[in-house]
Design an enzyme around this catalytic site. Structure first.
Site, PDB file in Angstrom:
ATOM      1  N   LYS A  36       1.009  -1.174  -0.020  1.00 14.25           N
ATOM      2  CA  LYS A  36      -0.017  -0.071   0.004  1.00 14.25           C
ATOM      3  C   LYS A  36       0.989   1.185  -0.155  1.00 14.25           C
ATOM      4  CE  LYS A  36      -1.823   2.994   2.190  1.00 14.25           C
ATOM      5  NZ  LYS A  36      -1.645   4.287   1.936  1.00 14.25           N
TER       6      LYS A  36
ATOM      7  N   GLU B 143       7.873   0.133  12.438  1.00 13.77           N
ATOM      8  CA  GLU B 143       8.924   1.024  12.383  1.00 13.77           C
ATOM      9  C   GLU B 143       8.243   2.353  12.637  1.00 13.77           C
ATOM     10  OE1 GLU B 143      12.119   0.344  12.665  1.00 13.77           O
ATOM     11  OE2 GLU B 143      12.446  -1.539  11.154  1.00 13.77           O
TER      12      GLU B 143
ATOM     13  N   CYS C 266      12.680   9.419  10.083  1.00 14.58           N
ATOM     14  CA  CYS C 266      12.452   8.846  11.469  1.00 14.58           C
ATOM     15  C   CYS C 266      13.578   8.795  12.297  1.00 14.58           C
ATOM     16  CB  CYS C 266      11.518   7.464  11.285  1.00 14.58           C
ATOM     17  SG  CYS C 266      12.925   6.296  10.131  1.00 14.58           S
TER      18      CYS C 266
ATOM     19  N   GLU D 171       7.973  14.535  18.056  1.00 15.92           N
ATOM     20  CA  GLU D 171       8.816  14.331  16.703  1.00 15.92           C
ATOM     21  C   GLU D 171       8.321  15.739  15.853  1.00 15.92           C
ATOM     22  OE1 GLU D 171       7.663  11.055  14.413  1.00 15.92           O
ATOM     23  OE2 GLU D 171       9.856  10.758  13.802  1.00 15.92           O
TER      24      GLU D 171
HETATM   25  P1  NAD Z   1       1.253   7.479   8.731  1.00 17.72           P
HETATM   26  O1  NAD Z   1       1.160   6.666  10.060  1.00 17.72           O
HETATM   27  O2  NAD Z   1       0.200   8.614   8.598  1.00 17.72           O
HETATM   28  O3  NAD Z   1       1.125   6.777   7.302  1.00 17.72           O
HETATM   29  C1  NAD Z   1       1.777   5.891   7.111  1.00 17.72           C
HETATM   30  C2  NAD Z   1       1.006   4.756   5.810  1.00 17.72           C
HETATM   31  O4  NAD Z   1      -0.076   4.193   6.796  1.00 17.72           O
HETATM   32  C3  NAD Z   1       0.523   5.463   4.873  1.00 17.72           C
HETATM   33  O5  NAD Z   1       0.507   4.712   3.768  1.00 17.72           O
HETATM   34  C4  NAD Z   1      -1.118   5.643   5.197  1.00 17.72           C
HETATM   35  O6  NAD Z   1      -1.995   5.766   4.148  1.00 17.72           O
HETATM   36  C5  NAD Z   1      -1.102   4.280   6.005  1.00 17.72           C
HETATM   37  N1  NAD Z   1      -2.301   4.441   7.087  1.00 17.72           N
HETATM   38  C6  NAD Z   1      -2.651   6.016   7.646  1.00 17.72           C
HETATM   39  N2  NAD Z   1      -3.878   5.252   8.434  1.00 17.72           N
HETATM   40  C7  NAD Z   1      -4.019   4.118   8.395  1.00 17.72           C
HETATM   41  C8  NAD Z   1      -4.810   3.006   8.938  1.00 17.72           C
HETATM   42  N3  NAD Z   1      -5.860   3.492   9.930  1.00 17.72           N
HETATM   43  N4  NAD Z   1      -4.603   1.852   8.854  1.00 17.72           N
HETATM   44  C9  NAD Z   1      -3.837   1.215   7.965  1.00 17.72           C
HETATM   45  N5  NAD Z   1      -2.883   2.258   7.181  1.00 17.72           N
HETATM   46  C10 NAD Z   1      -2.954   3.485   7.455  1.00 17.72           C
HETATM   47  O7  NAD Z   1       2.817   8.256   8.617  1.00 17.72           O
HETATM   48  P2  NAD Z   1       3.497   9.156   7.671  1.00 17.72           P
HETATM   49  O8  NAD Z   1       2.678  10.612   7.978  1.00 17.72           O
HETATM   50  O9  NAD Z   1       3.162   8.671   6.270  1.00 17.72           O
HETATM   51  O10 NAD Z   1       4.953   9.180   7.850  1.00 17.72           O
HETATM   52  C11 NAD Z   1       5.432   9.948   9.043  1.00 17.72           C
HETATM   53  C12 NAD Z   1       5.672   9.095  10.220  1.00 17.72           C
HETATM   54  O11 NAD Z   1       6.375   7.829   9.989  1.00 17.72           O
HETATM   55  C13 NAD Z   1       6.715   9.575  11.122  1.00 17.72           C
HETATM   56  O12 NAD Z   1       6.224   9.578  12.578  1.00 17.72           O
HETATM   57  C14 NAD Z   1       7.980   9.011  11.155  1.00 17.72           C
HETATM   58  O13 NAD Z   1       8.913   9.068  12.245  1.00 17.72           O
HETATM   59  C15 NAD Z   1       7.458   7.598  10.654  1.00 17.72           C
HETATM   60  N6  NAD Z   1       8.611   6.877  10.015  1.00 17.72           N
HETATM   61  C16 NAD Z   1       9.306   5.660  10.416  1.00 17.72           C
HETATM   62  C17 NAD Z   1      10.103   5.175   9.827  1.00 17.72           C
HETATM   63  C18 NAD Z   1      10.917   3.968  10.449  1.00 17.72           C
HETATM   64  O14 NAD Z   1      11.620   3.359   9.726  1.00 17.72           O
HETATM   65  N7  NAD Z   1      11.031   3.974  11.674  1.00 17.72           N
HETATM   66  C19 NAD Z   1      10.374   5.625   8.366  1.00 17.72           C
HETATM   67  C20 NAD Z   1       9.713   6.439   7.982  1.00 17.72           C
HETATM   68  C21 NAD Z   1       8.841   7.131   8.715  1.00 17.72           C
END
Ligand code: NAD
Length: 485
Positions: A179, A254, A288, A388
């Protein structure tokens, strides 16, 4: 680099075919201009069903799982070769949809290709073991793929994050449903092309974009998946882990970070500045594992603050597509919403007593730019020291003793990475043992590679990606005991 034409519309890829989305289309913006770039098909729950069913059929056929690992490994490596062969056009599309400088997109694609190389090369290395039970038995363990791997991807490194999970899943014989993120899904189109070029069978690799609350939620709660791999925010991670628990399938999370670099008075300052530049301004701080807190010994605090302010002010900020060469530059944030969220946190920091030593404001131009920002006078209890920002903003915090530095570093809900800058190896090792994080960088932020395991302590998640550790996410262990008559 030859310029290429963006398509006006990108479709999802399910069961070996490019398809429209049941939930219509979404307009993807160019963060460098704030203008629409192209449309993306948006999946609904029925599309998710179709993708999971295709992945299940492919898995059940045994075509991937029964293949000799060396053959599977070659196909996985071919995915990366495809990316590298088309890096010029993919990098332009990635920059246009994600806002990062063109050279950063090239690095991201090279990083993605590296996952396919690394995990492709691991295909043959996953071996079971024989367990001695005396003369009357012969007993051994084997590793089997889990089956259908559901992977939900964030927007900050869309191609690299997908490569990380997909390469490890495929190499161990799973099929995948990806996704992609709503904000920058377009370059995932090349994964579909790569899958075909590498010869993956229909249904092995399915890629769909959809809203998190709709397609993401449907995928993570689907009854016919065998695991969920998620990278993103803590609240979404909790929702996904809850859905996975209800299905009794394992989950790799993650999540975010609020990682601290601890700078001792004997640190090499030129070296430190290099790490600060990468640590907080790479991808406009939307990382992240960003170095979002800089803990500096009071003896050198003012000198370091002056140097990081000069660094922030030296960066040329503007559209990524105009920044092809590696250098002192930075692109846009992903969206107006993410920039507004960062700006709100910066304003709150000021109201709690921190000082904006540099930047802090949106640039007065089209696109989602935030000036490289340095906050000084930050106290560990402030919201900005605990939350963050996910943007180009570094909080500088003074400390007086090694013990105090460790306490501040660990005073966070997260525990993704940490860093120590010192020339005293004993002190570096003491600190590395005491900081609660999954990865510690000594004298270079981001030291490591696809070979080194990565993942968090505390709210940064659980499970490890990267390295050989990650292979175990994608297999289940079977023990076979034979009674010798
Ligand atoms: P997000 O959690 O909003 O979205 C991530 C993904 O999850 C997207 O594809 C989104 O469509 C999907 N999603 C959202 N709601 C969902 C639900 N209810 N059920 C299933 N899927 C859902 O995060 P973001 O804004 O895209 O990314 C930023 C965040 O991600 C930051 O907090 C960052 O630290 C973290 N991040 C962590 C890593 C890591 O490796 N630890 C890497 C990149 C980003």
């Amino acid at each position: 680099m030859a310029t290429f034409e963006t398509q006006s519309y990108y479709r999802n890829y399910i069961d070996g075919r490019f398809v429209d989305g049941g939930a219509g289309r979404l307009v993807v913006d160019n963060p460098g201009t704030g203008k629409p770039l192209a449309e993306q098909a948006i999946a609904d729950a029925r599309d998710v069903d179709a993708a999971v069913a295709a992945a299940r059929r492919c898995h059940a056929s045994g075509v991937l799982s029964g293949m000799r690992p060396v053959e599977r490994g070659r196909m996985v490596r071919a995915m990366g070769d495809y990316l590298l062969a088309h890096i010029d056009e993919i990098a332009q599309l990635l920059t246009l949809e994600a806002g990062k400088p063109l050279w950063e997109s090239v690095m991201e694609i090279e990083g993605a290709a590296r996952y396919f190389e690394y995990y492709g090369n691991q295909a043959e290395t996953l071996e079971g073991r024989s367990i001695p039970l005396g003369d009357s038995y012969y007993d051994f363990t084997t590793y089997e793929p889990r089956g259908v791997s559901a992977q939900i991807i964030p927007w900050n490194y869309p191609l690299e994050m997908t490569a990380r999970g997909m390469a490890a899943a495929l190499t161990t014989g799973n099929t995948v449903v990806i996704k992609s993120p709503e904000l920058d899904p377009l370059s995932h189109y090349y994964y579909a092309l790569a899958a075909e070029a590498a010869g993956f069978p229909e249904g092995a690799i399915n890629i769909l974009c959809g809203h998190g609350h709709e397609a993401g939620a449907a995928l993570s709660a689907h009854r016919d998946i065998d695991q969920v791999v998620f990278t993103g925010s803590v609240p979404t991670g909790i929702a996904i882990a809850t859905a996975a628990a209800q299905n009794v399938v394992p989950c790799v999370l993650e999540l975010g970070g609020k990682s601290a670099a601890i700078v001792h008075a004997d640190a090499d300052l030129d070296n430190l500045l290099d790490s600060v530049r990468w640590g907080i301004y790479f991808n406009a701080g939307q990382v992240c594992s960003a170095m979002s807190r800089l803990l500096v010994h009071r003896d050198i605090h003012d000198r370091v603050l002056e140097a990081v302010v000069a660094l922030a002010q030296s960066l040329s900020v503007g559209p990524g597509i105009e920044r092809p060469e590696f250098g002192a530059n930075m692109g846009a944030m992903i969206s107006d919403g993410q920039r507004a969220r960062a700006a709100t946190l910066l304003a709150e920091a000021q109201s709690e007593g921190a000082t904006i030593a540099s930047g802090g404001e949106a640039l007065d131009r089209d696109g989602y730019f935030l000036a490289p920002t340095i906050l000084s006078g930050v106290e560990r209890s402030m919201t900005v020291a605990q939350t963050e920002i996910f943007g180009p903003a570094l909080s500088v915090i003074a400390f007086d003793s090694e013990q105090e530095a460790i306490e501040i570093a660990n005073d966070s809900p997260y525990g993704l990475v940490g860093g120590v800058f010192t020339q005293d190896v004993d002190r570096a090792m003491r600190m590395a043992q005491s900081v609660n994080a999954g990865q510690i960088f000594i004298n270079e932020w981001f030291a490591g590679g696809v070979e080194t395991p990565f993942g968090g302590f505390k709210k940064s998640g659980y499970g490890r990606e990267k390295g050989r550790e990650a292979l175990m996410n994608y297999v289940q262990t079977k023990n076979i005991g034979i009674r010798i008559g």
